[in-house]
Scaffold this motif. Structure first.
Motif, PDB file in Angstrom:
ATOM      1  N   LEU A 253       0.809  -1.210   0.000  1.00  0.00           N
ATOM      2  CA  LEU A 253       0.000   0.000   0.000  1.00  0.00           C
ATOM      3  C   LEU A 253       0.847   1.267   0.000  1.00  0.00           C
ATOM      4  CD1 LEU A 253      -2.549  -1.180   2.697  1.00  0.00           C
ATOM      5  CD2 LEU A 253      -2.922  -1.114   0.229  1.00  0.00           C
ATOM      6  N   GLN A 254       1.958   1.215   0.704  1.00  0.00           N
ATOM      7  CA  GLN A 254       2.776   2.420   0.847  1.00  0.00           C
ATOM      8  C   GLN A 254       4.208   2.016   1.172  1.00  0.00           C
ATOM      9  OE1 GLN A 254       1.973   4.998   4.284  1.00  0.00           O
ATOM     10  NE2 GLN A 254       1.890   6.748   2.904  1.00  0.00           N
ATOM     11  N   LEU A 255       5.157   2.692   0.512  1.00  0.00           N
ATOM     12  CA  LEU A 255       6.574   2.479   0.809  1.00  0.00           C
ATOM     13  C   LEU A 255       7.219   3.839   1.025  1.00  0.00           C
ATOM     14  CD1 LEU A 255       9.128   0.720   1.013  1.00  0.00           C
ATOM     15  CD2 LEU A 255       9.403   1.018  -1.464  1.00  0.00           C
ATOM     16  N   LEU A 256       7.770   4.026   2.221  1.00  0.00           N
ATOM     17  CA  LEU A 256       8.455   5.261   2.570  1.00  0.00           C
ATOM     18  C   LEU A 256       9.897   4.938   2.924  1.00  0.00           C
ATOM     19  CD1 LEU A 256       5.733   6.792   4.928  1.00  0.00           C
ATOM     20  CD2 LEU A 256       6.065   7.263   2.499  1.00  0.00           C
ATOM     21  N   THR A 257      10.835   5.687   2.367  1.00  0.00           N
ATOM     22  CA  THR A 257      12.253   5.483   2.667  1.00  0.00           C
ATOM     23  C   THR A 257      12.908   6.832   2.934  1.00  0.00           C
ATOM     24  OG1 THR A 257      12.923   5.618   0.341  1.00  0.00           O
ATOM     25  CG2 THR A 257      12.397   3.431   1.201  1.00  0.00           C
ATOM     26  N   MET A 258      13.983   6.811   3.722  1.00  0.00           N
ATOM     27  CA  MET A 258      14.691   8.050   4.023  1.00  0.00           C
ATOM     28  C   MET A 258      16.141   7.730   4.366  1.00  0.00           C
ATOM     29  SD  MET A 258      13.772  11.065   6.766  1.00  0.00           S
ATOM     30  CE  MET A 258      14.223  10.116   8.208  1.00  0.00           C
ATOM     31  N   ALA A 259      17.051   8.580   3.916  1.00  0.00           N
ATOM     32  CA  ALA A 259      18.475   8.404   4.207  1.00  0.00           C
ATOM     33  C   ALA A 259      18.766   8.915   5.616  1.00  0.00           C
ATOM     34  CB  ALA A 259      19.315   9.158   3.191  1.00  0.00           C
ATOM     35  N   LEU A 260      19.287   8.029   6.469  1.00  0.00           N
ATOM     36  CA  LEU A 260      19.692   8.401   7.822  1.00  0.00           C
ATOM     37  C   LEU A 260      21.157   8.838   7.846  1.00  0.00           C
ATOM     38  CD1 LEU A 260      18.062   5.443   9.791  1.00  0.00           C
ATOM     39  CD2 LEU A 260      17.157   7.756   9.489  1.00  0.00           C
ATOM     40  N   SER A 261      21.914   8.394   6.887  1.00  0.00           N
ATOM     41  CA  SER A 261      23.321   8.748   6.707  1.00  0.00           C
ATOM     42  C   SER A 261      23.685   8.304   5.294  1.00  0.00           C
ATOM     43  CB  SER A 261      24.197   8.042   7.758  1.00  0.00           C
ATOM     44  OG  SER A 261      24.347   6.678   7.451  1.00  0.00           O
ATOM     45  N   PRO A 262      24.901   8.554   4.835  1.00  0.00           N
ATOM     46  CA  PRO A 262      25.242   8.125   3.476  1.00  0.00           C
ATOM     47  C   PRO A 262      25.066   6.633   3.240  1.00  0.00           C
ATOM     48  CG  PRO A 262      26.855   9.703   4.264  1.00  0.00           C
ATOM     49  CD  PRO A 262      25.966   9.398   5.428  1.00  0.00           C
ATOM     50  N   ASP A 263      25.243   5.811   4.273  1.00  0.00           N
ATOM     51  CA  ASP A 263      25.167   4.358   4.081  1.00  0.00           C
ATOM     52  C   ASP A 263      24.121   3.689   4.971  1.00  0.00           C
ATOM     53  OD1 ASP A 263      26.433   4.655   6.519  1.00  0.00           O
ATOM     54  OD2 ASP A 263      28.414   4.183   5.715  1.00  0.00           O
TER      55      ASP A 263
END
Length: 329
Positions: A253-263
């Motif tokens: 239904l939903q996919l959320l992603t976010m960078a917490l640091s470069p890796d």
């Protein structure tokens, strides 16, 4: 990416920044003294550029140390985003200290005629700067090219997609510095040939324009990461593929992603599971999906999976937020 690989990459980035810091500090001192002694506007503009670069390497070095602090109650996802913050500060430094002073020197030379330069000193210092900054650039490019090869992408593609602002900043700064030295040498040579100091002013203005362009590109990338940039399109496709491979997942239904640091990436997903599953089976499926996502996309550090009824989700969600990313089976 395994922790040992992350540590190796972190150490490599630190060495790259240290090389750039040492080179820029030496060049800053040489250009500042030479610019005052020779009276060259182009050399003074390049001195300002080196002051900005040296300060920026200090910011990046501090960010590498601060970003490795362990998570705590106030920062449960860690301090990795400090890398993005200080890269943004470095971009501002390039714009204000580097481009601003270069612009001032260029306009002063054009409008005031400028002073007679000691051409020998100017050539010697600019040649030294070209070699020193070239060495720093070669190291940064070599590291970046190695990272690109490991991911199977081109150097340009890696610079465009990479979330690591440290090496990217060094590459951009040193590229601008090496090109700026060539421009400054050309300005000094034209001044010597024609007797017109305005050529050095033109060179200083070109350097300012280059620094403004570099600062804009770095600030744009860093600001995007600071406000919650998502995983790359390829990473999102891989994450979705893992969930779609499960027969129990009726719809993503939903996919959320976010960078917490470069890796390090955070992943949150709402999925509609097949009817009739008990709570124990749902927990087992969620755990297996979690592990499979981390294996497929090593940068993923945190995974949150929410089993959600499709119709209830579609009634509750706000328009334009979390568009459906999958189709029912």
């Amino acid at each position: 990416m395994p922790a040992t690989a992350n540590e190796a990459k972190h150490a490599e980035s630190r060495r790259t920044v240290l090389v750039a810091l040492a080179a820029n500090a030496a060049i800053m001192i040489a250009k500042s003294i030479g610019g005052v002694v020779s009276g060259s506007s182009a050399l003074l503009a390049e001195a300002a550029h080196s002051v900005a670069d040296t300060a920026n390497q200090g910011f990046l070095l501090a960010s590498l140390a601060r970003s490795t602090r362990e998570p705590d109650d106030e920062h449960p996802f860690g301090y990795g985003q400090e890398r993005f913050l200080w890269a943004f500060v470095a971009a501002i430094g390039i714009f204000v200290a580097g481009a601003g002073f270069s612009l001032y020197q260029g306009l002063e030379a054009l409008l005031g005629g400028g002073e007679e330069s000691d051409f020998g000193i100017a050539y010697a210092i600019l040649a030294f700067a070209f070699v020193a900054e070239g060495i720093s650039l070669i190291r940064a490019v070599r590291q970046t090219r190695g990272e690109a090869a490991a991911k199977g992408v081109s150097l340009r593609g890696h610079l465009r997609q990479s979330r690591d602002p440290t090496t990217k900043t060094v590459v951009f700064e040193d590229s601008a510095a090496v090109t700026g030295n060539v421009v400054a040498i050309t300005g000094v040579a034209l001044h010597q040939l024609t007797g017109a100091a305005q050529w050095e002013g033109v060179a200083a203005l070109i350097v300012a324009a280059m620094l403004i362009t570099a600062a804009y590109a770095l600030a744009r990338d860093a600001s995007s990461l600071l406000v919650g940039q998502s995983a790359t399109a390829e990473e999102r496709r891989e994450i979705l593929a893992v969930m779609r491979e499960r027969s129990e997942v009726h719809e993503v239904l939903q996919l959320l992603t976010m960078a917490l640091s470069p890796d390090r990436l955070l992943v949150a997903a709402r999925v509609d599971l097949s009817p009739g599953l008990d709570s124990e089976h749902v927990e087992e499926i969620s755990t297996e999906i979690d592990l499979a996502i981390r294996e497929r996309v090593p940068a993923v550090a945190e995974v949150f999976i929410d089993a959600t009824d499709r119709e209830r989700f579609r009634r509750a969600r706000r328009p334009g937020i979390g568009l459906t990313v999958d189709e029912p089976r």
